[in-house]
Motif scaffolding. Sequence first.
Motif, PDB file in Angstrom:
ATOM      1  N   TYR A 125     -32.855 -33.898 -33.878  1.00 47.32           N
ATOM      2  CA  TYR A 125     -33.158 -32.857 -32.896  1.00 47.32           C
ATOM      3  C   TYR A 125     -32.436 -33.163 -31.597  1.00 47.32           C
ATOM      4  O   TYR A 125     -32.057 -34.296 -31.316  1.00 47.32           O
ATOM      5  CB  TYR A 125     -34.668 -32.763 -32.645  1.00 47.32           C
ATOM      6  N   LEU A 126     -32.240 -32.125 -30.814  1.00 50.19           N
ATOM      7  CA  LEU A 126     -31.597 -32.257 -29.505  1.00 50.19           C
ATOM      8  C   LEU A 126     -32.577 -31.764 -28.455  1.00 50.19           C
ATOM      9  O   LEU A 126     -33.091 -30.643 -28.559  1.00 50.19           O
ATOM     10  CB  LEU A 126     -30.311 -31.426 -29.465  1.00 50.19           C
ATOM     11  N   TYR A 127     -32.848 -32.605 -27.467  1.00 51.27           N
ATOM     12  CA  TYR A 127     -33.739 -32.167 -26.387  1.00 51.27           C
ATOM     13  C   TYR A 127     -32.982 -31.239 -25.446  1.00 51.27           C
ATOM     14  O   TYR A 127     -31.897 -31.545 -24.977  1.00 51.27           O
ATOM     15  CB  TYR A 127     -34.293 -33.345 -25.587  1.00 51.27           C
ATOM     16  N   THR A 128     -33.568 -30.082 -25.198  1.00 45.55           N
ATOM     17  CA  THR A 128     -33.010 -29.137 -24.234  1.00 45.55           C
ATOM     18  C   THR A 128     -34.150 -28.418 -23.545  1.00 45.55           C
ATOM     19  O   THR A 128     -35.216 -28.218 -24.135  1.00 45.55           O
ATOM     20  CB  THR A 128     -32.082 -28.110 -24.916  1.00 45.55           C
ATOM     21  N   ALA A 158     -20.347 -36.374 -26.445  1.00 41.63           N
ATOM     22  CA  ALA A 158     -19.858 -37.593 -27.076  1.00 41.63           C
ATOM     23  C   ALA A 158     -20.731 -38.796 -26.728  1.00 41.63           C
ATOM     24  O   ALA A 158     -20.311 -39.942 -26.873  1.00 41.63           O
ATOM     25  CB  ALA A 158     -18.415 -37.863 -26.661  1.00 41.63           C
ATOM     26  N   ARG A 159     -21.930 -38.522 -26.257  1.00 35.08           N
ATOM     27  CA  ARG A 159     -22.887 -39.593 -25.985  1.00 35.08           C
ATOM     28  C   ARG A 159     -24.267 -39.089 -26.421  1.00 35.08           C
ATOM     29  O   ARG A 159     -24.650 -37.980 -26.068  1.00 35.08           O
ATOM     30  CB  ARG A 159     -22.894 -39.953 -24.492  1.00 35.08           C
ATOM     31  N   PRO A 160     -25.034 -39.905 -27.182  1.00 35.54           N
ATOM     32  CA  PRO A 160     -26.327 -39.442 -27.721  1.00 35.54           C
ATOM     33  C   PRO A 160     -27.472 -39.540 -26.732  1.00 35.54           C
ATOM     34  O   PRO A 160     -28.552 -40.031 -27.051  1.00 35.54           O
ATOM     35  CB  PRO A 160     -26.534 -40.392 -28.907  1.00 35.54           C
ATOM     36  N   GLU A 161     -27.273 -39.020 -25.535  1.00 37.31           N
ATOM     37  CA  GLU A 161     -28.278 -39.189 -24.489  1.00 37.31           C
ATOM     38  C   GLU A 161     -29.470 -38.260 -24.632  1.00 37.31           C
ATOM     39  O   GLU A 161     -30.515 -38.491 -24.033  1.00 37.31           O
ATOM     40  CB  GLU A 161     -27.624 -38.980 -23.124  1.00 37.31           C
ATOM     41  N   ARG A 162     -29.344 -37.194 -25.438  1.00 36.63           N
ATOM     42  CA  ARG A 162     -30.451 -36.248 -25.638  1.00 36.63           C
ATOM     43  C   ARG A 162     -30.739 -36.021 -27.123  1.00 36.63           C
ATOM     44  O   ARG A 162     -31.412 -35.078 -27.490  1.00 36.63           O
ATOM     45  CB  ARG A 162     -30.131 -34.910 -24.956  1.00 36.63           C
ATOM     46  N   HIS A 163     -30.226 -36.886 -27.969  1.00 32.29           N
ATOM     47  CA  HIS A 163     -30.328 -36.708 -29.415  1.00 32.29           C
ATOM     48  C   HIS A 163     -31.429 -37.577 -30.015  1.00 32.29           C
ATOM     49  O   HIS A 163     -31.547 -38.751 -29.693  1.00 32.29           O
ATOM     50  CB  HIS A 163     -28.992 -37.044 -30.070  1.00 32.29           C
ATOM     51  N   ALA A 197     -40.424 -32.292 -25.929  1.00 30.36           N
ATOM     52  CA  ALA A 197     -40.736 -32.298 -24.500  1.00 30.36           C
ATOM     53  C   ALA A 197     -40.678 -33.727 -23.977  1.00 30.36           C
ATOM     54  O   ALA A 197     -41.003 -34.674 -24.701  1.00 30.36           O
ATOM     55  CB  ALA A 197     -42.118 -31.710 -24.256  1.00 30.36           C
ATOM     56  N   PRO A 198     -40.258 -33.899 -22.731  1.00 36.42           N
ATOM     57  CA  PRO A 198     -40.250 -35.261 -22.152  1.00 36.42           C
ATOM     58  C   PRO A 198     -41.678 -35.714 -21.919  1.00 36.42           C
ATOM     59  O   PRO A 198     -42.563 -34.920 -21.576  1.00 36.42           O
ATOM     60  CB  PRO A 198     -39.498 -35.062 -20.829  1.00 36.42           C
TER      61      PRO A 198
END
Length: 200
Positions: A125-128, A158-163, A197-198
Amino acid sequence: LTLDEPHDAIIIGARGVVEIDELREAEHESQSAFPFLRSTRLTEPDDALRGFAEQNCHQRRDRTALIDLMQALNHTMVYTPGATDVDTCAAQAFAGGAGVCQDHTHAFLACARSLGIPARYVSGYLYTEDSAHLASHAWAEAWLDDAWYSFDVTNQLARPERHLKLAIGLDYLDACPVRGMRRGGGHEQMHAKVFVAPQQ
């Protein structure tokens, strides 16, 4: 899970807390990456994909080259829900110039492997903050400098910062969130709801 009685629906629910290191660029592993050089029916490159990979990377086999490849695929294959299905292979989606994250990832894997770079399919999942775009997601990881680097063609990241990574494999069928088979009459449909959710 096996159900051998008549039923109208199956609900599978899962929840958890994921910690993401926003500064980590790569994932180091001790296992060999060479199995991820293999192609599958969904990721077999044709001449068009091989040529596209060579055109965008030339002799380069580094992260910058794969970022260029990622961006080129994003521009060539327009994100179009409904343009493909789970059985569409990379060559078909590329030829059609449209697809979703699964197709973007398959095309990237086909190109990277044709260049001799091990690459694997990642589902998760991707956080958005835009809840309209919350759904299961797919991206690729490529083996460079003894580590796995992420390449999200759909979002050009190119960086998994929200994945949020759930599974890895050679292709979608290797790492899909839910997979099964049904015997008997009737018909089936699958619906998915995602809430990310954060933590406060």
